[in-house]
Write an enzyme that holds these catalytic residues in place. Structure first.
Site, PDB file in Angstrom:
ATOM      1  N   HIS A 175      11.751  35.890  34.576  1.00 53.18           N
ATOM      2  CA  HIS A 175      12.401  35.602  33.226  1.00 53.18           C
ATOM      3  C   HIS A 175      12.966  34.315  33.099  1.00 53.18           C
ATOM      4  CE1 HIS A 175      14.877  37.063  30.014  1.00 53.18           C
ATOM      5  NE2 HIS A 175      14.070  37.843  29.645  1.00 53.18           N
TER       6      HIS A 175
ATOM      7  N   ASP B  85       9.014  43.811  30.445  1.00 50.37           N
ATOM      8  CA  ASP B  85       7.439  43.824  29.937  1.00 50.37           C
ATOM      9  C   ASP B  85       6.455  44.355  30.855  1.00 50.37           C
ATOM     10  OD1 ASP B  85       7.912  42.651  27.623  1.00 50.37           O
ATOM     11  OD2 ASP B  85       7.994  40.557  28.551  1.00 50.37           O
TER      12      ASP B  85
END
Length: 380
Positions: A268, A322
């Site tokens: 991320h 995700d």
């Protein structure tokens, strides 16, 4: 607010403007080093455990958790916009069945915007009506786009169902179970806001020009359609679904790590530690998978996550949100191509909040650039 102090006079930033501080906000606080995410001072884990998406959307948009009368009014406002103009559904019938659902419902929203029942000005008139209309219209349009994948007609809304339950009912054609609604609601809550990411910045740039809120949301949707931004949950699930059990997942992960491959759903731009949203959603995903007889997929996910995180520990790469949402959406009956849609339904709340925060004093965004003089220019 964007452009407001405090901000350093000279900043250093990386590719994609990483590290650039553009202003201040009261909407959310993200600490990527400690794995902290809060909305208006409330930790996201506490909100997902104790609140509904209707309550959290009110908090993000308007700055406070609603009391009982305010919540009743907000739910009534949301419910009043559950039936978008039929012209938007008519437009869907002219779109290819296998077009991506996100693109389909973006097109439908653009058509619906031509049928807004009152003048939509940029000023702060009707600050609640416009976000409510967008939240409810997009849910109905997204559900219709999902059904269009199978050539199915749209399903009328039900007045007795809340926001998440009604979306699932309109998308799946069945009344969801209570645990399914709670799990889906939690996924919307943890994805409702995440600072000034690419899609939020796109929406903010549009609203700063004097455009309407719907146009700003459409700009955010356009940014979210990119696989680097909104499509990662679909790719992460498809990667996992191709693995035949935990042992196969471990073997594949080790091989992929040795080849230097990238893993959708891992890493991320902000979090250099475990993504706090993953810890919130994992119990929901595990429970929903178990209820649908899919425990093996949960075990495969754990094996893959353990191998990838161990192999990339020195780079501080962890599973992000995700990696887990697809595991929650799949047993509910949503197709993988539709996985970006719940993310969009949730995160548009944050886009609109940033737009409403910016509007009172904001000027049109128009940053400068430094010209790099080339050596080959000659006098004409």
């Amino acid at each position: 607010m964007i452009g407001s102090p405090p901000s350093p006079a000279v900043q250093r930033y990386g590719r994609g403007l990483e590290g650039l501080i553009a202003g201040s906000t009261a909407i959310s606080d993200i600490d990527g080093e400690r794995g902290h995410l809060s909305y208006r001072g409330y930790p996201v884990g506490e909100l997902a455990e104790a609140a509904t998406f209707e309550e959290v959307s009110h908090l993000v948009l308007f700055g406070e958790l609603p009391d009982a009368p305010a919540l009743s009014d907000w739910r009534a406002e949301l419910a009043s916009w559950r039936q978008p103009p039929r012209a938007a559904f008519d437009a869907l019938r002219g779109l290819p069945v296998h077009a991506h659902p996100l693109a389909q419902y973006r097109t439908m929203l653009a058509v619906a915007a031509y049928h807004i029942p009152e003048p939509d000005r940029t000023g702060l008139d009707a600050p609640r009506r416009r976000p409510a209309r967008i939240l409810s219209w997009t849910a109905a349009l997204a559900a219709a786009a999902i059904r269009h994948l199978d050539g199915l007609a749209d399903v009328p809304p039900r007045e007795d169902l809340g926001y998440s339950a009604n979306f699932l009912y309109q998308a799946l054609g069945r009344v969801p179970q209570a645990d399914e609604v709670r799990a889906f609601d939690a996924s919307l809550i943890v994805q409702a806001e995440h600072g000034l990411h690419a899609a939020a910045l796109a929406a903010l740039a549009v609203i700063s020009t004097g455009a309407d809120l719907g146009s700003a949301v459409l700009a955010g949707m356009g940014a979210l359609s990119g696989v680097r931004h909104g499509g990662a949950n679909q790719l992460a699930f498809e990667m996992l679904a191709a693995l035949d059990g935990p042992q196969a997942a471990r073997r594949w992960a080790r091989q992929a790590l040795s080849e230097g491959r990238r893993f959708p759903g891992f890493g991320h731009r902000v979090y250099r530690c475990p993504d706090p949203r993953v810890a919130v959603l994992e119990p929901h995903a595990r429970a929903v998978l178990a209820a649908h007889g899919m425990t093996g997929r949960w075990e495969t996910y754990l094996a893959l996550r353990e191998e990838v995180e161990a192999g990339l520990a020195t780079k501080r790469i962890h599973a992000n949100v995700d990696s887990i949402t697809g595991l929650l959406y799949h047993p509910l009956g949503l197709p993988p191509t539709a996985f970006p849609i719940p993310f969009c339904l949730a995160i548009q709340t944050g886009w609109m909040a940033h737009c409403l925060e910016y509007l009172p004093d904001g000027a049109m965004l128009s940053p400068g650039v430094v010209y790099l003089r080339g050596g080959g220019a000659q006098r004409i």
